[in-house]
Design an enzyme around this catalytic site. Structure first.
Site, short mmCIF file in Angstrom:
data_model
loop_
_atom_site.label_atom_id
_atom_site.label_comp_id
_atom_site.label_asym_id
_atom_site.label_seq_id
_atom_site.Cartn_x
_atom_site.Cartn_y
_atom_site.Cartn_z
N ARG A 1 -7.64 19.82 11.87
CA ARG A 1 -7.56 21.10 12.59
C ARG A 1 -8.47 22.17 12.02
O ARG A 1 -9.04 22.97 12.72
CB ARG A 1 -6.11 21.60 12.53
N ASP B 1 2.87 -1.83 9.67
CA ASP B 1 3.99 -1.79 8.73
C ASP B 1 3.37 -2.23 7.41
O ASP B 1 3.09 -3.42 7.22
CB ASP B 1 5.08 -2.78 9.17
N HIS B 2 3.11 -1.27 6.53
CA HIS B 2 2.27 -1.61 5.38
C HIS B 2 2.88 -2.65 4.45
O HIS B 2 2.18 -3.28 3.68
CB HIS B 2 1.83 -0.35 4.62
N LYS C 1 1.30 -6.26 1.87
CA LYS C 1 1.47 -6.43 0.42
C LYS C 1 1.23 -7.89 0.05
O LYS C 1 1.72 -8.80 0.72
CB LYS C 1 2.87 -5.97 -0.02
N HIS D 1 10.38 -2.09 7.28
CA HIS D 1 9.97 -2.88 6.12
C HIS D 1 10.95 -4.01 5.76
O HIS D 1 10.57 -5.15 5.59
CB HIS D 1 9.81 -1.99 4.88
N LYS E 1 11.91 1.82 -9.78
CA LYS E 1 11.20 1.29 -8.61
C LYS E 1 11.19 -0.22 -8.76
O LYS E 1 10.66 -0.75 -9.75
CB LYS E 1 9.78 1.85 -8.61
C1 BG6 Z 1 7.16 4.40 3.76
C2 BG6 Z 1 8.36 5.28 3.82
O1 BG6 Z 1 7.03 3.66 4.94
O2 BG6 Z 1 7.28 3.52 2.66
C3 BG6 Z 1 8.53 6.05 2.52
O3 BG6 Z 1 8.22 6.20 4.90
C4 BG6 Z 1 8.56 5.09 1.35
O4 BG6 Z 1 9.72 6.82 2.53
C5 BG6 Z 1 7.36 4.16 1.41
O5 BG6 Z 1 8.55 5.85 0.16
C6 BG6 Z 1 7.46 3.10 0.34
O6 BG6 Z 1 6.26 2.40 0.28
P1 BG6 Z 1 5.80 1.68 -1.05
O7 BG6 Z 1 4.58 0.91 -0.67
O8 BG6 Z 1 5.56 2.75 -2.06
O9 BG6 Z 1 6.94 0.80 -1.47
#
Ligand code: BG6
Length: 493
Positions: free
Chosen positions: A50, A184-185, A189, A247, A352
């Site tokens: 923007r 969906d990342h 992985k 996920h 984590k």
């Molecule tokens: C995202 C979520 O899709 O994935 C976040 O919106 C989350 O809330 C994140 O923190 C986690 O991704 P990763 O790759 O850090 O495990």
């Protein structure tokens, strides 16, 4: 710098290029693909935002962020080559003139390439803008070639089943399904992709991958971070929508799917949809039996006061949004009869750690049953992050004169094979450049996944939970989440 000769020239257009995702993930991913020689010969990244900036200002901003977020070190030589591909254009998402301008720029680039190149539109913007951008792309013929033009859409894809159906219908009016890359990342992985290789590339696991041999499956995605700066987004979303609907269910599909007959995208996506369809739907009366929600409260960690969710910015002081969710699913198909799939995810957990546990059944009649030896049933642990490994736990003889048994592990460690593996976004962006849809979600997958969580979502939304907050920041979640597997004699690993 080498380049990927198999790829056509491509214009990459990023909507929301000044946002968080672009700086942390997208530009670092393109940069690493570039230095690995994976980008097409001719490519331009058109960054749309923007604010008014010139190319130099924006390139510097990207460089600073690359220093922080790139997987590989930024050298002046690589940067000099890469930055020349970046252009910044001021753009208003809902203004026709902005799209006209974009069209002119893209046509000019086509002249530079000497051919109409591919176009990859990345919608790195809030879900509310997907409709308006998609309509403008269509009306301005910006993405009209279904073989060359692709649109990547970030999650959340809708906010419930109905909105996902409506969004899919709208996209179907504007584009062909083969043009739509719903990202969906987690599917990019390394360790998640490895599930496919591990399950279907070996002869020893598949024969025991069923209810005859497996007692339960657990999937945990625990995050140490809280909601950080995303409070207002998260407040409308919660853990079920943010993590489980996408996920965790996608990981579940990889574990539970039937062997695909080929690696063709359609085939793999079909097998995943089969899994989602087979997940037993939870009736509203049974939601409390199968699902547990939680919200983190304040705590003192290492002597420091840590905020609870309700004290975070943008969060209502009496918020009903869950930051933790655990669900027990059953799959009504032959392979998984009576095998519980426990899934849980939470923010502000003790550490984590994302991992999958396949708990095998104990031996029915062990040679050692009369002795004092305690036999632990076999277990397979797939660590997704931050550790990236696969561990098979089994019993072995302790070295020594007695026949004593102890549990041991056989480990495949990804880091030992390759220390610096590509990030999920590198994998997925390269797939989108190539045109491989395998790791992206098809419309029916998204809708089924929403259907799986529908009753839980509605029940939680409509019923205020007076016990929230019910777990301390820095813990492993609410007490009730431990009771969920314990009712069946299982425990979170
Ligand atoms: C995202 C979520 O899709 O994935 C976040 O919106 C989350 O809330 C994140 O923190 C986690 O991704 P990763 O790759 O850090 O495990």
């Amino acid at each position: 710098m080498s380049e990927n000769k198999n790829l056509r020239p491509t214009s990459i257009i990023i909507f929301g290029a000044t946002g968080d995702l672009a700086k942390r993930k997208l530009f670092p991913a393109f940069y690493n693909l570039y230095i690995d020689g994976r980008m097409p010969k001719g490519f331009t990244i058109i960054a749309l935002g923007r604010a008014e900036h010139d190319d130099d200002y924006f390139r510097n901003y990207i460089k600073e962020n690359l220093n922080e977020f790139s997987r590989k070190k930024v050298t002046s030589e690589d940067w000099a080559g890469f930055q020349a591909h970046i252009k910044y254009i001021q753009h208003q998402l809902d203004e026709q003139d902005s799209y006209k301008n974009l069209n002119e720029k893209l046509e000019k680039l086509d002249t530079v390439y000497g051919t109409r190149g591919n176009r990859l539109f990345y919608l790195s913007i809030g879900p509310n803008f997907v409709t308006v951008i998609s309509n403008h792309l269509k009306n301005n013929n910006l993405a009209s070639d279904s073989k060359k033009d692709r649109i990547i859409i970030e999650k959340p894809f809708g906010h419930d089943k109905q909105s996902a159906i409506e969004l899919n219908a709208l996209l179907a009016e504007n584009f062909e399904e083969e043009q739509i890359y719903r990202i969906d990342h987690y599917l990019g992985k390394e360790t998640v992709q490895n599930i496919l290789a591990f399950r279907f590339g070996n002869s020893i696991f598949e024969p025991i991958w069923d209810c005859q041999h497996i007692e339960s499956v657990q999937i945990t995605v625990a995050e140490e971070v809280g909601v950080e700066t995303r409070g207002s987004f998260y407040e409308q979303t919660g853990a079920l929508r943010d993590m489980i609907q996408n996920h965790l269910l996608q990981i579940l599909c990889m574990i539970a799917m039937e062997p695909p007959s080929s690696l063709e995208a359609g085939e793999i996506r079909d097998r995943k949809v089969d899994v989602l369809k087979s997940i037993r739907r939870i009736s509203p009366e049974k939601v409390d039996h199968y699902a547990v929600r939680g919200q983190y409260g304040k705590a003192i960690i290492n002597g420091a006061q840590v905020k609870g969710y309700r004290q975070e910015e943008g969060i209502a002081p009496d918020s009903n949004t869950e930051t933790f969710a655990a669900v027990k699913f059953y799959l009504d198909n032959e392979r998984w009869q009576k095998v519980p799939f426990y899934v849980r995810t939470g923010k502000k957990m003790q550490e984590k750690h994302s991992y999958i546990t396949i708990q095998f059944k104990p031996l029915p009649n062990s040679t050692f049953s009369q002795s004092s030896q305690h036999l632990s049933a076999n277990r397979l642990i797939i660590n997704i992050q931050p550790m990236m490994d696969i561990r098979l736990q089994f019993m072995a003889k302790k070295p020594g004169l007695e026949l004593d048994l102890k549990p041991v592990e056989m480990i495949f460690d990804n880091f030992a094979c390759q220390e610096n593996t590509p990030e999920a976004y590198e994998t997925l962006l390269l797939d989108a450049l190539i045109g491989d849809l395998t790791l992206f979600m098809r419309s029916d997958q998204v809708e089924e996944a929403w259907d799986v969580v529908k009753t839980i979502q509605e029940t939680w939304e409509n019923r205020k939970d007076s016990s929230l907050p019910n777990y301390e920041a820095g813990s492993w979640g609410p007490k009730d989440s431990f009771a969920l597997p314990e009712r069946q004699g299982h425990h979170w690993v």
